[in-house]
Design an enzyme around this catalytic site. Structure first.
Site, PDB file in Angstrom:
ATOM      1  N   TYR A  53       0.829  -1.205   0.000  1.00 63.33           N
ATOM      2  CA  TYR A  53       0.000   0.000   0.000  1.00 63.33           C
ATOM      3  C   TYR A  53       0.862   1.253   0.000  1.00 63.33           C
ATOM      4  O   TYR A  53       1.894   1.329   0.676  1.00 63.33           O
ATOM      5  CB  TYR A  53      -0.935   0.023   1.202  1.00 63.33           C
ATOM      6  CG  TYR A  53      -2.054  -0.996   1.145  1.00 63.33           C
ATOM      7  CD1 TYR A  53      -2.298  -1.761   0.004  1.00 63.33           C
ATOM      8  CD2 TYR A  53      -2.880  -1.211   2.242  1.00 63.33           C
ATOM      9  CE1 TYR A  53      -3.317  -2.692  -0.039  1.00 63.33           C
ATOM     10  CE2 TYR A  53      -3.915  -2.139   2.216  1.00 63.33           C
ATOM     11  CZ  TYR A  53      -4.125  -2.879   1.078  1.00 63.33           C
ATOM     12  OH  TYR A  53      -5.136  -3.798   1.052  1.00 63.33           O
ATOM     13  N   SER A 216     -13.938  -4.380   0.053  1.00 58.02           N
ATOM     14  CA  SER A 216     -14.830  -3.657  -0.856  1.00 58.02           C
ATOM     15  C   SER A 216     -16.297  -3.897  -0.509  1.00 58.02           C
ATOM     16  O   SER A 216     -17.088  -4.298  -1.360  1.00 58.02           O
ATOM     17  CB  SER A 216     -14.563  -4.058  -2.317  1.00 58.02           C
ATOM     18  OG  SER A 216     -15.194  -3.157  -3.209  1.00 58.02           O
ATOM     19  N   PRO A 217     -16.697  -3.642   0.743  1.00 57.73           N
ATOM     20  CA  PRO A 217     -18.075  -3.910   1.149  1.00 57.73           C
ATOM     21  C   PRO A 217     -19.107  -3.045   0.422  1.00 57.73           C
ATOM     22  O   PRO A 217     -20.288  -3.413   0.368  1.00 57.73           O
ATOM     23  CB  PRO A 217     -18.063  -3.618   2.653  1.00 57.73           C
ATOM     24  CG  PRO A 217     -16.935  -2.660   2.841  1.00 57.73           C
ATOM     25  CD  PRO A 217     -15.894  -3.090   1.853  1.00 57.73           C
ATOM     26  N   GLY A 220     -16.859  -0.712  -4.527  1.00 63.34           N
ATOM     27  CA  GLY A 220     -16.313   0.434  -5.238  1.00 63.34           C
ATOM     28  C   GLY A 220     -17.218   1.653  -5.224  1.00 63.34           C
ATOM     29  O   GLY A 220     -17.145   2.494  -6.134  1.00 63.34           O
ATOM     30  N   LEU A 222     -20.536   1.551  -5.392  1.00 62.44           N
ATOM     31  CA  LEU A 222     -21.801   1.269  -6.059  1.00 62.44           C
ATOM     32  C   LEU A 222     -22.950   1.121  -5.058  1.00 62.44           C
ATOM     33  O   LEU A 222     -24.096   1.459  -5.368  1.00 62.44           O
ATOM     34  CB  LEU A 222     -21.662  -0.012  -6.888  1.00 62.44           C
ATOM     35  CG  LEU A 222     -22.685  -0.242  -8.000  1.00 62.44           C
ATOM     36  CD1 LEU A 222     -22.564   0.836  -9.068  1.00 62.44           C
ATOM     37  CD2 LEU A 222     -22.473  -1.614  -8.629  1.00 62.44           C
ATOM     38  N   GLY A 224     -23.081   2.632  -2.103  1.00 60.01           N
ATOM     39  CA  GLY A 224     -23.007   3.743  -1.157  1.00 60.01           C
ATOM     40  C   GLY A 224     -23.926   4.907  -1.474  1.00 60.01           C
ATOM     41  O   GLY A 224     -23.663   6.030  -1.052  1.00 60.01           O
TER      42      GLY A 224
END
Length: 330
Positions: A53, A216-217, A220, A222, A224
């Site tokens: 990261y 990725s709960p 991306g 989508l 939210g």
């Protein structure tokens, strides 16, 4: 905050996991430290990162940010269950230089020492294999792990992005060798819109006593409230969410999702997180806030209780594949 055990271990962890992938690339060090302080203050104790990261020329920078936060003291390190990952190529300069990536015993040893230095700590609580290494036998991997556990450099080991059969293979070999308890967690792509993990990954994790940690709960962004945000700002989304919404069927599905939650007075992002907390085998989803405000929204999901009627409606919109082999056979 609610807590649970990580898989079959005695380790107590929060039902939300703080993801740090944005620390560095999108959130500067000062704001990253503020978010970590807020997360700890809210009771989140499982922090997830990876050696890569920071990405590109800055790979490793996220671990450095976390290490500088630990160095501030105040029992920060003692309160955190620290998870990081190994697999990506960490060589400076030419990324093709051998033995600086994947899961050879040499690279695992090198990667652990480098992560410990960046993180300014003497041990990693949960060391995760970021991807399957098809070139390295698990006998070699577990031998390296045993040495690191004996040295006190790592405590537990988990996987990420493993298919079900690799979870089984890894733990069967660990059991035959003795000495290590094998994988105790699996970090996988899992959310309302992407439920293929339910076919074999989640059942394998449950069978072998691994805690499931979804990444990725919100798929991306989508899940939210993306369409609500589009209407509010008067322009279409960008990035991965925009690519997905270009498909009329996906757009209709997300519209149905947001309309359903409007009827119940619920926020889409919080509901998507709360839904994962109802799923069998799930320890807690990873939330990766870029701001303190995003963290506050995620925290509300822990207190959100979804009724059976709403859960059934969500299943109608996002039906999922069902278990194997019925998902693809009789």
């Amino acid at each position: 905050m609610e807590y649970t055990q990580l898989g079959r271990t005695g380790l107590t962890v929060s039902r939300l996991v703080l993801g740090t992938m944005n620390f560095g690339p999108q959130t500067d060090e000062s704001d990253s430290h503020t978010i970590m302080d807020a997360a700890l203050g809210a009771g989140i104790n499982l922090f997830d990162t990876a050696n890569v990261y920071g990405w590109g020329e800055n790979k490793g920078h996220t671990e450095t940010i976390i290490g500088n936060w630990f160095a501030k003291g105040g029992d920060r390190r003692d309160k955190v269950v620290l998870a990081t990952k190994v697999y990506a190529n960490m060589a400076a300069g030419d990324p093709a230089w051998p033995n600086h990536d994947k899961l050879s015993a040499l690279n695992i040893r090198r990667a652990v020492d480098a992560s410990l230095k960046r993180l300014q700590t003497d041990h990693i609580d949960l060391y995760q294999f970021h991807h399957v290494d098809r070139s390295t036998p698990f006998e070699e991997i577990w031998q390296a792990v045993d040495t690191l556990v004996q040295q006190g450099k790592i405590l537990y080991v988990g996987s990420s992005n493993f298919p079900g059969y690799k979870i089984a293979q890894a733990n069967e070999i660990a059991g035959r060798r003795g000495g290590t308890i094998g994988l105790v967690s699996e970090q996988c792509l899992y959310n309302l819109a992407e439920r293929r993990a339910e076919m074999e990954v989640v059942p394998a994790a449950q069978e072998y006593g691994l805690g499931v940690i979804p990444w990725s709960p919100l798929h991306g962004g989508l899940l939210g409230g993306v369409l609500k945000k589009e209407a509010k700002v008067g322009r279409r989304s960008s990035g991965r969410a925009a690519d997905a919404l270009a498909d009329p069927a996906v757009r209709a599905q997300i519209q149905a999702y947001e309309d359903l939650l409007d009827k119940h007075g619920l926020e889409p992002g919080e509901t998507a997180l709360a839904w994962l907390l109802t799923r069998p085998g799930v320890t807690g989803p990873i939330v990766g806030p870029r701001t303190a405000g995003q963290l506050e929204s995620a925290l509300r999901a822990v207190e959100l209780k979804l009724g059976e009627e709403l859960l059934a409606s969500l299943d109608e919109i996002f039906p999922g594949p069902g278990p194997s082999p019925e998902a693809f056979a009789w």
